[in-house]
Design an enzyme around this catalytic site. Structure first.
Site, short mmCIF file in Angstrom:
data_model
loop_
_atom_site.label_atom_id
_atom_site.label_comp_id
_atom_site.label_asym_id
_atom_site.label_seq_id
_atom_site.Cartn_x
_atom_site.Cartn_y
_atom_site.Cartn_z
N ASP A 11 16.08 4.75 -44.35
CA ASP A 11 17.03 4.10 -43.56
C ASP A 11 17.98 5.34 -43.07
O ASP A 11 18.90 5.51 -43.67
CB ASP A 11 17.87 3.40 -44.40
CG ASP A 11 18.51 3.74 -45.63
OD1 ASP A 11 17.73 4.64 -46.29
OD2 ASP A 11 19.42 3.29 -46.32
N HIS A 246 19.95 13.02 -53.41
CA HIS A 246 19.00 11.77 -53.82
C HIS A 246 17.53 11.80 -53.15
O HIS A 246 16.77 12.00 -54.06
CB HIS A 246 19.82 10.56 -53.19
CG HIS A 246 21.04 10.40 -53.75
ND1 HIS A 246 21.46 9.87 -55.15
CD2 HIS A 246 22.38 10.30 -53.16
CE1 HIS A 246 22.57 9.87 -55.52
NE2 HIS A 246 23.32 10.00 -54.26
#
Length: 318
Positions: A11, A246
């Protein structure tokens, strides 16, 4: 010769952009495609971001496919305001990345994933950094891929620390807990790289200054993008020491698992809307005595990873 075939399911926001660069630079990874998902932005935006970044990084041969545009339990999707604060309105820190002239593939990302699973089997790494909707839809269409795909390494979840959406729920899992539960329950050889470890891997403007010092357009643009992220972490009081890596940590762990220590645990994702126990990644009490098919990262060698990540970025951005 790359050892692994990898599909990134992105995303594409800022840390996804870092994961993309890391995958392109790693000698053991053959990036065979990107599936665009919703989350940090709309699927149409994240797909275009992936195309633009691939071209910027000199990887315009990598195709991009559309994945799902919303969760399996909803009919549409709206970007959370906090996502725009963290990633910018355009998903990449409001930095103007040159637009790619390429188009998204006509084949669906779901079908691409299924075909790749059958073609590459154990050599395939599926690496989602957003919601798990695409994999859930692929499993519904062809359950056999749960046993075919060699490795599923995801960025998401939280086992030993609170979530970043609610006290229980991490952002990627929160986008589609039902889909995530299907994936956690079905996939063999699944590794969850969650907030437990990613929040320990911080990058600062010292590192991005070195990117900018490469003197390349991609070095400058990536530095601008990451500086936006670092500033957002400080402004929103997420962490004033730097911004977490992340998604790139998940990519690194997929091919170099010794960066982390894991807990073997059959996990599930809670989906009880009535009680509010919704979107928590937790051990499945019914499967505690079963052979384990999933594991959760609980510790990371953060100093080694951040140093290795910086060296990789300098190589890619030169």
């Amino acid at each position: 010769m790359p050892q692994y075939k990898m599909i990134l399911d992105l995303d594409t926001g800022i840390d996804d952009a870092l994961a993309l660069a890391y995958a392109i630079g790693h000698e053991d990874i053959d990036l065979i495609g990107i599936i665009a998902s919703y989350g940090n932005n709309l699927t149409s935006v994240t797909a275009q971001n992936s195309l633009d970044l691939l071209d910027l990084l000199g990887a315009s041969d990598v195709p991009v496919f559309y994945g799902a545009s919303h969760s399996i339990t909803t009919d549409d999707f709206s970007v959370m305001p906090v996502s725009k604060l963290i990633h910018g309105d355009n998903g990449v820190g409001d930095v103007d990345v040159p637009k790619s002239s390429r188009s998204v593939s006509e084949q669906s990302g779901i079908d691409f994933l299924i075909e790749a699973a059958h073609q590459y089997k154990d050599d395939l790494i599926y690496l989602p950094t957003g919601p798990l909707t695409n994999m859930a839809l692929a499993l519904q269409k062809d359950p056999s891929i749960a046993q075919l795909i060699g490795q599923t390494t995801l960025m998401g979840g939280a086992l030993t620390v609170p979530g970043n959406v609610t006290s229980l729920t991490e952002a990627n899992i929160s986008q589609d807990p039902e889909a995530a539960n299907q994936v956690f329950q079905a996939q063999k050889n699944l590794t969850m790289v969650g907030l437990d470890v990613t929040l320990r891997t911080l990058l600062t403007k010292k590192e991005t200054a070195a990117w900018r010092a490469t003197g390349t357009e991609k070095g400058k643009l990536y530095a601008d993008i990451m500086d936006f992220y670092i500033d957002a972490y400080k402004t929103l009081k997420i962490d004033e020491r730097g911004a977490a890596l992340h998604d790139p940590l998940a990519v690194a762990v997929a091919v170099q698992p010794d960066y982390i220590e894991t807990l073997d645990l059959n996990m599930k994702v809670t989906t009880d809307r009535f009680t509010g126990d919704y979107g928590r990644t937790i051990g499945d009490a019914k499967k505690l005595l079963d052979p384990t098919t999933s594991k959760a990262a609980v510790l990371v060698d953060q100093d080694r990873f951040v140093s290795d990540f910086q060296n990789m970025m300098l190589k890619v951005l030169k």
